[in-house]
Design a protein around this motif. Structure first.
Motif, mmCIF file in Angstrom:
data_model
loop_
_atom_site.group_PDB
_atom_site.id
_atom_site.type_symbol
_atom_site.label_atom_id
_atom_site.label_comp_id
_atom_site.label_asym_id
_atom_site.label_seq_id
_atom_site.Cartn_x
_atom_site.Cartn_y
_atom_site.Cartn_z
ATOM 1 N N SER A 28 43.059 -46.233 -9.008
ATOM 2 C CA SER A 28 42.800 -47.244 -7.990
ATOM 3 C C SER A 28 43.492 -48.537 -8.415
ATOM 4 N N ASP A 72 32.080 -37.449 -8.760
ATOM 5 C CA ASP A 72 32.843 -38.623 -9.173
ATOM 6 C C ASP A 72 32.789 -38.937 -10.661
ATOM 7 N N GLU A 94 35.476 -42.046 -14.114
ATOM 8 C CA GLU A 94 34.691 -42.311 -12.911
ATOM 9 C C GLU A 94 35.643 -42.513 -11.733
ATOM 10 N N ARG A 96 36.333 -43.109 -7.412
ATOM 11 C CA ARG A 96 35.848 -43.652 -6.138
ATOM 12 C C ARG A 96 36.937 -43.357 -5.118
ATOM 13 N N ASN A 97 36.547 -42.776 -4.006
ATOM 14 C CA ASN A 97 37.519 -42.419 -2.964
ATOM 15 C C ASN A 97 38.678 -41.599 -3.536
ATOM 16 N N ASP A 98 38.347 -40.670 -4.425
ATOM 17 C CA ASP A 98 39.303 -39.733 -5.025
ATOM 18 C C ASP A 98 40.322 -40.384 -5.955
ATOM 19 N N VAL A 101 38.748 -44.964 -11.052
ATOM 20 C CA VAL A 101 38.425 -46.381 -10.992
ATOM 21 C C VAL A 101 38.002 -46.942 -12.354
ATOM 22 N N HIS A 102 37.470 -46.072 -13.215
ATOM 23 C CA HIS A 102 37.019 -46.539 -14.536
ATOM 24 C C HIS A 102 37.139 -45.391 -15.539
#
Length: 125
Positions: A28, A72, A94, A96-98, A101-102
């Motif tokens: 992301s 996720d 982790e 988010r929305n595929d 993000v972390h």
């Protein structure tokens, strides 16, 4: 499409090859990567890509041993070889929305098992 073991394996392979396009495709824009042992935080997709594509000597050779998780949150166990120095790695991923993000990475140096407990354990590689 939810993250899968295959997607995560491809991510680690892209990191290994310093493939900027493939690395960026899974992250992301507001991606964060934490390295607790060195006290560092990487903020943003661009910073992460630049670190992996500028790693001195091409970085460690990483062998993914196991990927566990669903939805996720995923965990990766891997062995890293830093020019002959073995390091064990655990990464918590982790999404988010595929998109990733972390990521939090923990690095551990191997150590010799104490002799006193040998009668109760099996040796693993």
């Amino acid at each position: 499409m939810a993250p899968t073991k295959a997607v995560i394996q491809q991510h680690f392979e892209a990191l290994q090859r310093a493939d900027a396009e493939k690395i960026a495709a899974l992250l992301s824009e507001d991606f964060i990567q934490d390295w607790p042992q060195s006290g560092e935080r990487v903020r943003g997709r661009e910073a992460c890509v630049r670190i992996y594509t500028n790693y001195p000597g091409g970085g460690p050779v990483v062998t993914v041993k196991r990927i566990l998780g669903s939805g996720d949150v995923w965990v990766v166990e891997a062995d890293a070889d830093y020019s002959g120095k073995p390091v064990q790695v655990v990464a918590i991923l982790e999404f988010r929305n595929d998109l990733l993000v972390h990521e939090t990475d923990y690095f551990a140096d191997p150590f010799e098992a104490p002799a006193w407990r040998m009668q109760w354990v099996d040796k693993i590689s």
